[in-house]
Motif scaffolding. Structure first.
Motif, short mmCIF file in Angstrom:
data_model
loop_
_atom_site.label_atom_id
_atom_site.label_comp_id
_atom_site.label_asym_id
_atom_site.label_seq_id
_atom_site.Cartn_x
_atom_site.Cartn_y
_atom_site.Cartn_z
N TRP A 106 5.17 -0.77 3.88
CA TRP A 106 6.04 -1.03 2.77
C TRP A 106 7.02 0.56 2.60
CZ3 TRP A 106 4.97 1.88 -1.63
CH2 TRP A 106 3.54 2.20 -1.58
N ARG A 107 6.17 1.36 3.15
CA ARG A 107 6.80 2.89 2.86
C ARG A 107 6.49 3.84 4.34
NH1 ARG A 107 1.43 5.21 -0.39
NH2 ARG A 107 -0.01 3.93 1.08
N ASP A 108 7.10 4.77 4.36
CA ASP A 108 6.86 5.75 5.33
C ASP A 108 5.37 6.34 4.98
OD1 ASP A 108 9.21 5.59 6.36
OD2 ASP A 108 10.07 7.09 5.70
N LEU A 109 4.55 6.63 6.10
CA LEU A 109 3.17 7.20 5.75
C LEU A 109 2.92 8.54 6.19
CD1 LEU A 109 1.12 4.04 7.26
CD2 LEU A 109 1.78 4.38 4.97
N ASP A 159 9.50 13.99 16.92
CA ASP A 159 9.72 14.74 15.72
C ASP A 159 9.11 14.18 14.69
OD1 ASP A 159 11.35 12.64 15.80
OD2 ASP A 159 13.06 13.46 14.92
N TRP A 160 8.21 13.23 14.84
CA TRP A 160 7.60 12.46 13.46
C TRP A 160 6.39 13.61 13.05
CZ3 TRP A 160 5.84 6.73 15.00
CH2 TRP A 160 7.19 6.09 15.33
N SER A 161 6.56 13.71 11.63
CA SER A 161 5.65 14.18 10.84
C SER A 161 5.03 13.28 9.97
CB SER A 161 6.17 15.46 9.79
OG SER A 161 7.38 14.93 8.91
N VAL A 162 5.69 12.03 9.71
CA VAL A 162 5.23 10.91 8.90
C VAL A 162 5.54 9.68 9.93
CG1 VAL A 162 5.86 11.84 6.83
CG2 VAL A 162 7.54 10.33 7.90
N GLU A 166 10.81 2.28 9.32
CA GLU A 166 11.94 1.46 9.89
C GLU A 166 11.57 1.48 11.51
OE1 GLU A 166 14.63 5.30 10.53
OE2 GLU A 166 15.07 4.06 9.01
N ALA A 167 10.35 2.11 12.08
CA ALA A 167 10.17 1.91 13.47
C ALA A 167 9.48 0.68 13.70
CB ALA A 167 9.39 3.16 13.81
N PHE A 168 9.00 0.03 12.68
CA PHE A 168 8.10 -1.17 13.11
C PHE A 168 8.63 -2.42 12.39
CE2 PHE A 168 5.57 2.45 13.40
CZ PHE A 168 5.09 2.45 14.84
#
Length: 336
Positions: A106-109, A159-162, A166-168
């Motif tokens: 439900w959020r970016d991790l 470039d993911w740091s989190v 929205e990717a899933f």
């Protein structure tokens, strides 16, 4: 004789498979059988019963998109499946990955993320082949595994740091069925619009009423090609078994009919038992399912496990050899 026996046995709900002993030799070959003695045979017995399975279903509803845009790729098909860890859709040219993470993202991790959504992601990543501590705490290994999963599905995660929500696309089970596809290739969707509709799943299932006088032993429910274990009360306790049953074409057909008919399945022994078939008159001194037979003048204690076609099915002790049974027994003869 044997084909007729099998056909009649099926009509009576009794399964008899194979013959362990050959037919008795004709008297001219094997010698005369004494008056009052009858030859016996051994068979494999599954004790198949047709029963009603009481099923409770749970709706899975719509599977929604986390982002808006134009659908540029989709594999959605009625009757198809969405597989966790794979991409079945792209929006604005970017692949989205299906993920059965237990608790939906439900959020970016990121580095400060702790909770059930993190643990759910770690658990599903482990099921998909990664090795993480499912402790519910975000860390570099969790980020690395999620990035690798994304890259395997054509998503640039360099470039993911989190881990971006929205990717899933969250799905409720590792393999989720598809009953309808409200969106099509080229359609425009907004966040939280339905990508597809998932069918109901089986929340619980049990035999509505266990038959009397079942042969003892572990049992299974048989539905088409599906065989799943039930407990002593006739309930399917294993969630994986419920999922397997829910994916069967027989359950899908019953669900689609929605006409109030019972869901009929077979209840049988998990493994067949070897039984000896004897005339009912050969069994004496019954106490519950335990009784005796007389063979060549010797009394043998047996377990009566079923009957059919004018025969009783008994389990003979492994150390007893029974070739014939006495049928002319004095009334009231005790067992033992």
């Amino acid at each position: 004789m044997i084909p007729s026996l099998l056909v009649l046995g099926a009509l009576l709900g009794v399964t008899v498979v194979g013959v362990a002993h050959p037919e008795a030799a004709p008297p001219a070959i094997g010698g005369a059988v004494p008056v009052g003695e009858v030859p016996v045979t051994s068979t494999k017995y599954l004790d198949v019963r047709s029963v009603t399975l009481a099923v409770e279903t749970q709706s899975q509803g719509e599977i929604v998109t986390p982002v808006g845009g134009f659908i540029t790729r989709t594999s959605c098909a009625v009757g198809g499946e969405a597989q966790s860890g794979e991409s079945g859709i792209a929006i604005n040219g970017r692949s989205l990955v299906y993920l059965a993470s237990g608790a939906p993202l439900w959020r970016d991790l990121g580095p400060d993320s702790v909770g059930s959504d993190v643990r759910g992601l770690q658990t599903e990543l482990n099921r998909l082949g990664y090795s993480l501590d499912a402790d519910g705490e975000f860390g570099p290994l969790t980020l690395r595994a999620a990035r690798d999963l994304a890259e395997r599905n054509g998503v640039d995660s360099s470039d993911w740091s989190v881990i971006p929500r929205e990717a899933f696309v969250w799905i409720p089970a590792p393999v989720t069925g598809i009953t309808s596809c409200p969106t099509v290739l080229g359609a425009s969707v907004a966040p939280d619009d339905a990508l597809f509709v998932a069918p109901p799943v089986i929340a619980s299932a049990r035999v509505a009423a266990l038959p009397d006088t079942l042969a003892p032993g572990p049992r299974v429910i048989v539905v088409g090609e599906v065989r799943v274990a039930v407990d002593d009360q006739g309930a399917i306790a294993d969630p994986a078994a419920l999922h397997e049953l829910g994916r069967s074409s027989e359950f899908a057909a019953w669900l689609a009919a929605d006409d109030g008919t019972d869901f009929i399945v077979d209840l049988e022994l998990a493994s067949p038992v070897t039984v000896t078939t004897v005339p009912p008159a050969a069994v004496f001194g019954l106490d519950g399912s335990t009784g005796c037979i007389s063979s060549a003048g010797h009394t043998v204690v047996v377990e009566v496990v079923g009957s059919g076609l004018g025969q009783s099915y008994v389990v003979v002790p492994a150390d007893a050899e029974v070739v014939v049974v006495d049928v002319r027994l004095p009334p009231g003869r005790p067992c033992g």
